[in-house]
Write a protein that holds these residues in place. Structure first.
Motif, PDB file in Angstrom:
ATOM      1  N   UNK A 122       0.828  -1.208   0.000  1.00 33.55           N
ATOM      2  CA  UNK A 122       0.000   0.000   0.000  1.00 33.55           C
ATOM      3  C   UNK A 122       0.864   1.261   0.000  1.00 33.55           C
ATOM      4  N   UNK A 123       1.963   1.233   0.742  1.00 32.30           N
ATOM      5  CA  UNK A 123       2.879   2.377   0.745  1.00 32.30           C
ATOM      6  C   UNK A 123       3.431   2.617  -0.660  1.00 32.30           C
ATOM      7  N   UNK A 124       3.779   1.528  -1.329  1.00 41.45           N
ATOM      8  CA  UNK A 124       4.312   1.649  -2.688  1.00 41.45           C
ATOM      9  C   UNK A 124       3.252   2.197  -3.637  1.00 41.45           C
ATOM     10  N   UNK A 125       2.017   1.767  -3.459  1.00 45.49           N
ATOM     11  CA  UNK A 125       0.919   2.224  -4.310  1.00 45.49           C
ATOM     12  C   UNK A 125       0.644   3.712  -4.123  1.00 45.49           C
ATOM     13  N   UNK A 126       0.838   4.207  -2.890  1.00 46.60           N
ATOM     14  CA  UNK A 126       0.613   5.630  -2.617  1.00 46.60           C
ATOM     15  C   UNK A 126       1.655   6.521  -3.280  1.00 46.60           C
ATOM     16  N   UNK A 127       2.819   5.961  -3.573  1.00 43.25           N
ATOM     17  CA  UNK A 127       3.870   6.722  -4.237  1.00 43.25           C
ATOM     18  C   UNK A 127       4.320   7.923  -3.423  1.00 43.25           C
ATOM     19  N   UNK A 128       4.276   9.106  -4.031  1.00 43.16           N
ATOM     20  CA  UNK A 128       4.732  10.324  -3.358  1.00 43.16           C
ATOM     21  C   UNK A 128       3.820  10.725  -2.192  1.00 43.16           C
ATOM     22  N   UNK A 129       2.637  10.148  -2.142  1.00 45.30           N
ATOM     23  CA  UNK A 129       1.702  10.455  -1.059  1.00 45.30           C
ATOM     24  C   UNK A 129       1.801   9.447   0.087  1.00 45.30           C
ATOM     25  N   UNK A 130       2.867   8.651   0.112  1.00 45.65           N
ATOM     26  CA  UNK A 130       2.997   7.609   1.136  1.00 45.65           C
ATOM     27  C   UNK A 130       3.044   8.219   2.537  1.00 45.65           C
ATOM     28  N   UNK A 131       2.626   7.405   3.508  1.00 46.90           N
ATOM     29  CA  UNK A 131       2.544   7.853   4.900  1.00 46.90           C
ATOM     30  C   UNK A 131       3.922   7.854   5.561  1.00 46.90           C
ATOM     31  N   UNK A 132       4.819   6.999   5.082  1.00 47.73           N
ATOM     32  CA  UNK A 132       6.131   6.876   5.702  1.00 47.73           C
ATOM     33  C   UNK A 132       6.119   5.870   6.838  1.00 47.73           C
ATOM     34  N   UNK A 133       5.340   4.795   6.681  1.00 51.67           N
ATOM     35  CA  UNK A 133       5.273   3.783   7.737  1.00 51.67           C
ATOM     36  C   UNK A 133       6.576   2.991   7.792  1.00 51.67           C
ATOM     37  N   UNK A 134       6.724   2.214   8.849  1.00 50.32           N
ATOM     38  CA  UNK A 134       7.902   1.348   8.988  1.00 50.32           C
ATOM     39  C   UNK A 134       7.769   0.071   8.166  1.00 50.32           C
ATOM     40  N   UNK A 135       6.590  -0.130   7.552  1.00 48.97           N
ATOM     41  CA  UNK A 135       6.298  -1.311   6.724  1.00 48.97           C
ATOM     42  C   UNK A 135       6.429  -2.609   7.524  1.00 48.97           C
ATOM     43  N   UNK A 136       6.078  -2.539   8.799  1.00 47.14           N
ATOM     44  CA  UNK A 136       6.156  -3.718   9.661  1.00 47.14           C
ATOM     45  C   UNK A 136       4.784  -4.310   9.974  1.00 47.14           C
ATOM     46  N   UNK A 137       3.774  -3.869   9.235  1.00 47.31           N
ATOM     47  CA  UNK A 137       2.456  -4.472   9.362  1.00 47.31           C
ATOM     48  C   UNK A 137       1.586  -3.886  10.451  1.00 47.31           C
ATOM     49  N   UNK A 138       2.004  -2.772  11.051  1.00 49.54           N
ATOM     50  CA  UNK A 138       1.286  -2.220  12.191  1.00 49.54           C
ATOM     51  C   UNK A 138      -0.115  -1.746  11.784  1.00 49.54           C
TER      52      UNK A 138
END
Length: 297
Positions: free
Chosen positions: A116-132
């Protein structure tokens, strides 16, 4: 010494782990009440640095109870890695307690977070991508799996089948990612559950009993006030209530039992993840470069 909530007052990385370690000796228990292994609390003991992502900082005190509360999400693999790290250094984890109501981070949560972060592209949230975030989503959708579910294989399989019926089409049809089977996840998670069985308990009852006995609790916040899901700079926030109020719902103690809040700040502000930061200095500027290097940012 009253029961106290310790929170970050900025955007994270204020040094909560260090402060928690400094004051934890005055309390009988240290309680994590929100977030998961997206936290990163660094403490130094006898010259050795420990990075704690899941286990409360109070673990360094052998006579203290360290609690991962019901408001947390738990990656069993990370918890076991930290337990093994401590035991290898003769730091006991016998007083570590994990809420049976804490939700479990599954491998598909991690996959969905990154996709999902990758799909958001420049609008990504900046999560740790650890599934939280996806783990909290399943919690609110009422298809999440809790720590206590892993202790009953039949129940775990039944609930996992329900969760995968929703998750697998999303993985396959939206993100073109591999799907999961019940057996595949059970083979990985059930052995970890057996190792964690002695630690899993009804922590709300435990904490309220401690309060009735006159014991004092320190609630260790993760992330920070401006990253709170409700009160932070939405949508560039974490997925839990990491302000002081989250300590109540995230642990199961009554409001009357907490009467002090310690806010931790740095002399300058940094931000974790994406989102606005009006006073940001570029690394190339003299001041920005100095703060980055001297502050190990």
């Amino acid at each position: 010494m009253p029961s106290t909530v310790l929170v970050g007052a900025q955007w994270g990385d204020e040094g909560k782990g260090k402060i928690c370690d400094l004051v934890a000796g005055d309390f009988d228990a240290v309680v994590r009440y929100s977030g998961g292994n997206n936290a990163g609390h660094t403490i130094v003991v006898n010259g050795k640095k420990y990075g704690l992502h899941q286990v409360p900082s109070g673990i360094m005190y052998s006579d203290h109870v360290s609690v991962i509360g019901n408001g947390c999400v738990v990656n069993p693999k990370v918890v076991l890695e930290e337990i093994d790290m401590f035991e290898a250094d003769d730091i006991t984890t016998k007083n570590l307690k994990i809420s049976g109501n804490a939700h479990v981070i599954m491998p598909y949560h991690i996959d969905l977070d990154g996709a999902f972060e990758q799909k958001l592209g420049k609008k990504n949230i900046g999560t740790t991508k650890r599934g939280i975030g996806p783990c909290y989503q399943d919690k609110m959708a009422r298809i999440g799996l809790r720590m206590q579910d892993m202790l009953d294989e039949a129940l775990f399989r039944d609930k996992l089948e329900t969760a995968l019926a929703r998750v697998n089409p999303e993985l396959e049809l939206i993100y073109n990612l591999p799907i999961y089977t019940v057996d595949q996840i059970c083979d990985e998670y059930l052995p970890m559950a057996e190792r964690l069985r002695p630690y899993i308990t009804e922590t709300s009852l435990l904490l309220n009993n401690m309060i009735d006995e006159g014991k004092n609790l320190l609630f260790e916040g993760a992330q920070a006030t401006l990253l709170d899901i409700d009160h932070g700079t939405y949508p560039y926030v974490t997925s839990s209530n990491c302000t002081a109020g989250g300590a109540i719902t995230g642990s199961g103690v009554g409001m009357k039992n907490v009467d002090r809040v310690l806010g931790v700040m740095k002399a300058y502000i940094t931000r974790v993840g994406s989102g606005p930061m009006p006073t940001e200095l570029s690394y190339e500027s003299e001041a920005g470069h100095t703060l980055t290097e001297e502050g190990y940012e």
